[in-house]
Write a protein that holds these residues in place. Structure first.
Motif, mmCIF file in Angstrom:
data_model
loop_
_atom_site.group_PDB
_atom_site.id
_atom_site.type_symbol
_atom_site.label_atom_id
_atom_site.label_comp_id
_atom_site.label_asym_id
_atom_site.label_seq_id
_atom_site.Cartn_x
_atom_site.Cartn_y
_atom_site.Cartn_z
ATOM 1 N N ALA A 153 -21.279 -36.768 -21.868
ATOM 2 C CA ALA A 153 -21.776 -35.525 -21.380
ATOM 3 C C ALA A 153 -21.568 -35.286 -19.931
ATOM 4 O O ALA A 153 -21.203 -34.279 -19.458
ATOM 5 C CB ALA A 153 -23.195 -35.001 -21.941
ATOM 6 N N LYS A 154 -22.004 -36.249 -18.974
ATOM 7 C CA LYS A 154 -22.070 -36.217 -17.629
ATOM 8 C C LYS A 154 -20.430 -36.117 -17.503
ATOM 9 O O LYS A 154 -20.290 -35.381 -16.303
ATOM 10 C CB LYS A 154 -22.596 -37.515 -17.131
ATOM 11 C CG LYS A 154 -24.192 -37.606 -17.301
ATOM 12 C CD LYS A 154 -24.952 -39.010 -16.687
ATOM 13 C CE LYS A 154 -26.272 -38.857 -16.954
ATOM 14 N NZ LYS A 154 -26.896 -40.282 -16.342
ATOM 15 N N GLU A 157 -19.418 -32.664 -17.984
ATOM 16 C CA GLU A 157 -19.876 -31.557 -17.028
ATOM 17 C C GLU A 157 -19.448 -31.841 -15.633
ATOM 18 O O GLU A 157 -19.319 -30.929 -14.732
ATOM 19 C CB GLU A 157 -21.426 -31.642 -16.976
ATOM 20 C CG GLU A 157 -21.963 -31.236 -18.313
ATOM 21 C CD GLU A 157 -23.478 -31.440 -18.902
ATOM 22 O OE1 GLU A 157 -23.947 -32.507 -17.742
ATOM 23 O OE2 GLU A 157 -23.856 -30.841 -19.564
ATOM 24 N N ILE A 161 -17.199 -28.431 -17.097
ATOM 25 C CA ILE A 161 -17.299 -27.873 -18.411
ATOM 26 C C ILE A 161 -18.781 -27.972 -18.599
ATOM 27 O O ILE A 161 -19.506 -29.036 -18.503
ATOM 28 C CB ILE A 161 -16.821 -28.895 -19.622
ATOM 29 C CG1 ILE A 161 -15.171 -28.897 -19.186
ATOM 30 C CG2 ILE A 161 -16.905 -27.991 -20.958
ATOM 31 C CD1 ILE A 161 -14.408 -27.591 -19.160
ATOM 32 N N ARG A 162 -19.359 -26.626 -18.925
ATOM 33 C CA ARG A 162 -20.956 -26.530 -19.406
ATOM 34 C C ARG A 162 -20.906 -26.916 -20.936
ATOM 35 O O ARG A 162 -20.233 -26.200 -21.604
ATOM 36 C CB ARG A 162 -21.453 -25.198 -18.808
ATOM 37 C CG ARG A 162 -21.623 -25.246 -17.273
ATOM 38 C CD ARG A 162 -22.583 -24.245 -17.053
ATOM 39 N NE ARG A 162 -21.797 -22.519 -17.305
ATOM 40 C CZ ARG A 162 -22.406 -21.909 -17.890
ATOM 41 N NH1 ARG A 162 -23.834 -21.707 -18.025
ATOM 42 N NH2 ARG A 162 -21.696 -20.656 -18.140
ATOM 43 N N LEU A 163 -22.057 -27.398 -21.417
ATOM 44 C CA LEU A 163 -22.523 -27.439 -22.500
ATOM 45 C C LEU A 163 -23.753 -26.657 -22.889
ATOM 46 O O LEU A 163 -24.845 -26.932 -22.163
ATOM 47 C CB LEU A 163 -22.375 -28.763 -22.959
ATOM 48 C CG LEU A 163 -21.533 -29.845 -22.804
ATOM 49 C CD1 LEU A 163 -21.757 -31.266 -23.233
ATOM 50 C CD2 LEU A 163 -20.046 -29.434 -23.421
ATOM 51 N N ALA A 222 -19.061 -25.193 -25.495
ATOM 52 C CA ALA A 222 -18.634 -25.549 -24.530
ATOM 53 C C ALA A 222 -17.838 -24.265 -23.511
ATOM 54 O O ALA A 222 -17.098 -23.658 -24.161
ATOM 55 C CB ALA A 222 -17.558 -26.594 -24.460
ATOM 56 N N GLU A 224 -15.787 -23.094 -19.606
ATOM 57 C CA GLU A 224 -15.147 -23.400 -18.312
ATOM 58 C C GLU A 224 -15.307 -21.926 -17.885
ATOM 59 O O GLU A 224 -14.664 -21.202 -18.112
ATOM 60 C CB GLU A 224 -13.564 -23.716 -18.561
ATOM 61 C CG GLU A 224 -12.889 -24.286 -17.274
ATOM 62 C CD GLU A 224 -11.685 -24.773 -17.438
ATOM 63 O OE1 GLU A 224 -11.229 -25.852 -16.690
ATOM 64 O OE2 GLU A 224 -10.793 -24.188 -17.900
ATOM 65 N N ILE A 259 -14.601 -33.568 -24.852
ATOM 66 C CA ILE A 259 -15.431 -32.359 -25.309
ATOM 67 C C ILE A 259 -16.121 -32.357 -26.506
ATOM 68 O O ILE A 259 -17.195 -32.013 -26.421
ATOM 69 C CB ILE A 259 -14.698 -31.093 -24.535
ATOM 70 C CG1 ILE A 259 -14.282 -31.172 -23.372
ATOM 71 C CG2 ILE A 259 -15.533 -29.828 -24.831
ATOM 72 C CD1 ILE A 259 -13.156 -30.059 -22.916
ATOM 73 N N ARG A 266 -24.659 -33.769 -28.281
ATOM 74 C CA ARG A 266 -25.537 -32.898 -27.760
ATOM 75 C C ARG A 266 -26.280 -32.236 -28.875
ATOM 76 O O ARG A 266 -27.604 -32.023 -28.903
ATOM 77 C CB ARG A 266 -24.947 -31.734 -26.734
ATOM 78 C CG ARG A 266 -25.948 -30.895 -26.197
ATOM 79 C CD ARG A 266 -26.790 -31.249 -25.046
ATOM 80 N NE ARG A 266 -26.340 -31.802 -24.091
ATOM 81 C CZ ARG A 266 -26.059 -31.446 -23.007
ATOM 82 N NH1 ARG A 266 -26.312 -29.871 -23.092
ATOM 83 N NH2 ARG A 266 -25.624 -31.879 -21.962
#
Length: 312
Positions: A153-154, A157, A161-163, A222, A224, A259, A266
């Motif tokens: 995830a890190k 991001e 890219i946001r989750l 996800a 962008e 991703i 998550r």
């Protein structure tokens, strides 16, 4: 033996679930899961078989929204083991085939598990031919070790890219349109016998968000910038401590960046925080990328489901 075939009634589902569990050992059908299934289809009809007033089996035809074709139908059926080989299955099958023929069917599709030898023989003798296989897999989420996957995830991001969970995006006026557009784009790449059918806005509201198993908080997106590029979904299960994994995927130009895995992790972490101990999912035999991802996470495959088609 007095056999009667009639339309299903709301009070039949307990008996139907019991018949399914006996006829198909290892399945976990409940009255609730069957009602949920019947409510999730686009078009549908189910009949039950009664012998001397006792419900001993059922069969149905339906059309699945994301694989909709006006002349292609799905069917399911089962008969209590104590009443098999008495012509009840044949009668139920005839009921379904006659009904879909009247609707102009060019084919009907069904499935049974590879270890249900009797069901396979029954279908093959009546003109059904194998078309593909799928697997249901289960993950022991209570024992899953997140530590080896901590960096995914890190890294995603860090690449911009946001989750996020869907409720965080529901203040966006067109969020339903964005979710439907992403779902349709991803569904089009899921391997199947028939091509995907893009859900209309009405179908998406009624047959997707209208499901009793739908959870906005179980949808992980996800992004962008403000572009929706990936999705992983969880749906309410039919048993305590269990959820079902739905569609997971990203748009083609964003693949092979980790991703999808980050989204799935998550979702899994959130589910465990809700007290979920078991996750179940269904994957196509030719969808190797998702099968490999699930195997990497520790999902264990059950016997395969054989999909068969009879053409008219």
């Amino acid at each position: 033996m007095t056999l009667r075939i009639r339309p299903v009634r709301p009070d039949d589902y307990e008996s139907l679930a019991a018949c399914n569990r006996l006829a198909m050992p290892g399945t976990d059908d409940t009255a609730g899961s069957l009602r949920q299934f019947d409510g999730n289809t686009y078009a549908f009809a189910r009949w039950v078989a009664e012998v001397d007033g006792r419900v001993v089996g059922s069969a149905c035809w339906y059309q699945w929204p994301s694989r909709l074709h006006p002349q292609k139908f799905w069917m399911e059926g089962s008969v209590h083991p104590d009443f098999q080989r008495r012509g009840i299955g044949e009668t139920l099958l005839t009921q379904v085939l006659d009904a879909v023929r009247q609707k102009g069917a060019i084919s009907v599709r069904t499935y049974t598990r590879e270890d249900y030898a009797g069901a396979l023989r029954f279908l093959e003798k009546r003109g059904f031919a194998e078309a593909k296989r799928t697997w249901v897999s289960e993950l022991d989420l209570a024992r899953f070790d997140f530590a080896p996957f901590a960096g995914y995830a890190k890294r995603v991001e860090a690449a911009g890219i946001r989750l996020v969970q869907l409720p965080e995006l529901q203040s966006t006026p067109d969020w339903q349109h964005r979710l439907r557009t992403l779902y349709n784009a991803l569904q089009a790449d899921v391997p199947d016998i028939d091509p995907a059918f893009p859900l209309t806005a009405e179908m998406f509201r009624e047959n997707y968000m209208g499901r009793t198993s739908y959870m906005p908080e179980g949808h992980f997106i996800a992004l962008e910038g403000d572009r929706w590029i990936g999705l992983s979904t969880l749906w309410k299960g039919t048993e305590p401590g269990q959820m079902n994994v739905g569609l997971t995927g990203v748009l083609p130009e964003y693949r092979r960046r980790g991703i999808a895995l980050a989204l799935k992790l998550r979702a899994m972490a959130w589910a465990r925080g809700q007290g979920v101990t078991r996750l179940r999912t269904n994957n196509d035999s030719v969808n190797r990328p998702i099968l490999a991802l699930n195997e990497r996470l520790g999902f264990v495959k059950e016997p395969a489901w054989v999909h068969l088609v009879r053409a008219f």
